[in-house]
Design an enzyme around this catalytic site. Sequence first.
Site, short mmCIF file in Angstrom:
data_model
loop_
_atom_site.label_atom_id
_atom_site.label_comp_id
_atom_site.label_asym_id
_atom_site.label_seq_id
_atom_site.Cartn_x
_atom_site.Cartn_y
_atom_site.Cartn_z
N GLU A 15 54.41 -61.17 70.47
CA GLU A 15 53.53 -60.00 70.27
C GLU A 15 52.07 -60.44 70.21
OE1 GLU A 15 52.68 -57.10 70.20
OE2 GLU A 15 54.35 -55.74 69.88
N ARG A 96 55.71 -54.48 56.79
CA ARG A 96 54.95 -55.61 57.31
C ARG A 96 53.87 -55.07 58.24
NH1 ARG A 96 56.05 -56.67 62.63
NH2 ARG A 96 58.12 -56.17 63.47
N ASN A 98 51.91 -54.86 61.83
CA ASN A 98 52.55 -54.90 63.13
C ASN A 98 51.62 -55.07 64.33
OD1 ASN A 98 54.96 -54.79 64.71
ND2 ASN A 98 54.34 -52.75 65.39
N GLU A 117 62.95 -50.84 60.02
CA GLU A 117 62.83 -49.89 61.13
C GLU A 117 63.61 -48.59 60.89
OE1 GLU A 117 63.57 -51.80 64.88
OE2 GLU A 117 62.35 -53.54 64.37
N ASN A 144 52.12 -48.67 66.26
CA ASN A 144 51.94 -49.63 67.34
C ASN A 144 50.72 -49.26 68.16
OD1 ASN A 144 52.95 -52.02 68.60
ND2 ASN A 144 55.03 -51.22 68.30
N ASP A 193 55.28 -49.77 73.09
CA ASP A 193 54.95 -50.86 72.17
C ASP A 193 53.44 -51.06 72.17
OD1 ASP A 193 55.02 -53.35 70.68
OD2 ASP A 193 57.10 -53.56 71.28
#
Length: 286
Positions: A15, A96, A98, A117, A144, A193
């Site tokens: 990521e 967390r 992201n 999630e 995101n 994403d």
Amino acid sequence: MTLSSVLPVAATLGEGPVWSDGRLWFVDIKAARVHCFCPEDGSSRHWDAPDQIGWVLPSVRGDMIAGVKSGLHRFDPASGQFSLLHDPEPRLPGNRLNDAATDKAGRLWFGSMDDGETRMTGRLYRCEAGACRDTGLPPVTITNGPAVTADGQTLYHTDTLGKTIWTVPIHPDGTLGEPVRHIVIEDGAGYPDGSVIDAENCLWVALFSGWGVRRYDPSGRLMHVERFPVANVTKIAFGGDNLATAYATTARKGLDRSALEAQPLAGNLFAFDPRVTGLPVVPAGI
């Protein structure tokens, strides 16, 4: 330049790619690792983070700001040290950090998510002048793709599980206006994403479980699809000479044995010619 795997890292959850100082930086969230790739000579190195890490971005101080599970950290690649700056969610240990982006003013926009999630506990934050604030956008399970237009007036905000990308006006003081539904990813095409804006003000959206990356014009019209040989594409960044190469992180997360056998390149760093240049990343003013 045809699409190709340029770094075989086999990341569980690659990521946060970003081009800085002639190198491509990215993370493996689940391995709690920062990676750095130098395309000029093909070399790479990595650092271990103190916990799951969603991204690193350059800072005006010459080091980097990192989104770690425990909060914002300052990361010094020279020493490999991480130091906590701010924990935006001390009462949400199951969350967390992201994904993140900066705008032309050096404001840092970053989101959180439920690590399991399932719960709608993910929020979007704005950090500037050393102060971090909740933007007030409605909570989602996985935030995101924060991305800001070059003029600094519009924020793209993604609800991954809701398969929706919103546009949100940014006021001169950094506060946000009302979100407007902009793009909805159709069933069967994966989940939106990470995202990034190119030099023509178009939005590139990576698709987890969608086998590729899409490019949308400012009106939300689909312009191009870049197909990948792996299912989980997580985000792209523009880098290289004139920011004319697109680098993409991918993930092995969620793939069973048979899927991994069919996708031997899953989790690697890819590169391709996007036929458009990108925008330079503005260092975070922290």
